[in-house]
Design an enzyme around this catalytic site. Sequence first.
Site, short mmCIF file in Angstrom:
data_model
loop_
_atom_site.label_atom_id
_atom_site.label_comp_id
_atom_site.label_asym_id
_atom_site.label_seq_id
_atom_site.Cartn_x
_atom_site.Cartn_y
_atom_site.Cartn_z
N HIS A 52 0.84 -1.20 0.00
CA HIS A 52 0.00 0.00 0.00
C HIS A 52 0.87 1.25 0.00
O HIS A 52 0.60 2.23 -0.72
CB HIS A 52 -0.91 0.01 1.23
CG HIS A 52 -1.83 -1.16 1.33
ND1 HIS A 52 -2.98 -1.26 0.59
CD2 HIS A 52 -1.77 -2.28 2.08
CE1 HIS A 52 -3.60 -2.39 0.88
NE2 HIS A 52 -2.87 -3.03 1.78
N ARG A 81 5.81 2.86 -9.74
CA ARG A 81 6.77 3.93 -9.52
C ARG A 81 7.42 4.34 -10.84
O ARG A 81 7.43 3.58 -11.80
CB ARG A 81 7.80 3.48 -8.48
CG ARG A 81 7.20 3.32 -7.09
CD ARG A 81 8.22 2.82 -6.08
NE ARG A 81 8.53 1.41 -6.27
CZ ARG A 81 9.42 0.74 -5.53
NH1 ARG A 81 10.09 1.38 -4.58
NH2 ARG A 81 9.65 -0.54 -5.75
N GLU A 90 5.12 -4.81 -10.59
CA GLU A 90 6.45 -4.30 -10.92
C GLU A 90 7.25 -5.35 -11.69
O GLU A 90 7.95 -5.02 -12.65
CB GLU A 90 7.17 -3.87 -9.65
CG GLU A 90 6.54 -2.67 -8.99
CD GLU A 90 7.35 -2.09 -7.84
OE1 GLU A 90 7.17 -0.90 -7.53
OE2 GLU A 90 8.17 -2.82 -7.26
#
Length: 479
Positions: free
Chosen positions: A19, A145, A248
Amino acid sequence: MKTKVYIRVDGNGDIGLGHLVRCIALGQMLKNGFKIYFFCKEVPETIISDIIANQFEFFKIREESEFLAILEGNEMVVLDNYFFEPSYQEQIKNLAGKLICIDDLHDKKFYADLIINHAPDTKANEYDAMLYTQFALGLEYALLRSFFLEQAKIGRQTNLIESVVICFGGSDPNNLTCKTLKVVLKEARIKKVSVIIGSAYRFRNDLINISSRYPHTSVFTAVSEEQMLKLMSTSDLAIVPSSGILLEALATGCRVISGIYTENQKFIFSQYKEAGFFVSAEDFSTMNIENALRTVLAKEGSAYKSLKIDGCSGERIFRIFNQLKLENEVELRYAEPDDLTITFNWAKDPIIRAFSFNRNEIKYSEHENWYLSKIKDNKCKFFIAQRNSEKLGSIRFDIEKGRAVISFLVDPKYHGLGLGQILLKKGLDKLIDEDLTINSVVGYVMPDNLASVKAFERLGYTKTIHNSNFEFIKLLNQQ
């Protein structure tokens, strides 16, 4: 002055750090246009360092009342935690400017203005949400990200399986790291193994005892985003749980083995598994890990289904947040005779005509007769959208037997700002305020009118085919 975004999120050894990581990703997407603040009750020091390194503000709180007390009504609040119940959401909705929920489970009622769920094939009708709730669903809104978003644009397919990266998040309370490493080390063709652990991992000594006997194995602790990307993008296979780290790994183009070890991973696991993005190790038992590794190695050299992430989710989410900010500045009012000229100019604009069902040339006299009759018609609710003195567009509801047919348009010079969603949301609010007998609303859209299609989809309308066009329906329960 930048609008404030308050992110309320937690992470620890029990609930994991996913999270927190995806909220950092969200902050990176928004920071050029918004001021980002993190409010956490539980968070490791390494994550605090990451938050501060990204130039976000950080505040540690002890009670939820501390967070509620700072809300002034003009900020956007982001909630990301499985434990934020509907009653808490409702409190925030009544205190803050806008409420955004990041979710995986769709297991409760939501009061959010926006729900973000980046799992593939998630549908708005799986949610119990408000009529005004907007949805950002699927991989188009991947909360990755910045380094991983850039890597996703490159794309990669691996052939031989000679290097493996193992990562079970920041804590790995079940020590699946050691279990998985033991299986991988039995496979002679694997020439390089990278093991990533977090600062909350409690079994480091056991791991070092195993890895130190194998020179081709390296252990990395609490790695940076850039180092995580490097380890994954230079590995052929990633073995990870169905948590945020799965996305990711897939973004780097690795082949992936994944599984599930907690209840809150079940939806991510099932959706990505059904889509065929990884080989399943199910519950990460030793036998299931062995079977999954055997399956991957048997397919070595063959093509595999890779994740289609275009790396543009940051831009999409940034636009949605700007749209939510703009909503506060837009008002709807009833159309008036003085709006005749501008509605005619809109109606005859070539861009508007291109997506109209009637593409015949419109004469001013024809429009005048039609328009003046519509604004007097008791079965028609006709609204003009304004920001200060600017007229931005219009929305109209033609009502018959409890059913309202929607027609809306946005002045072409204001296209690209998300005003379609704003018109639909605010128009529906106005309609319900004016007429409690309405039980459904419907809009008809040409398939090539992508902006209108997206506007209806993002607000959870049900789409069907009607005479070669799309019919979008929303049933009203007068929430």
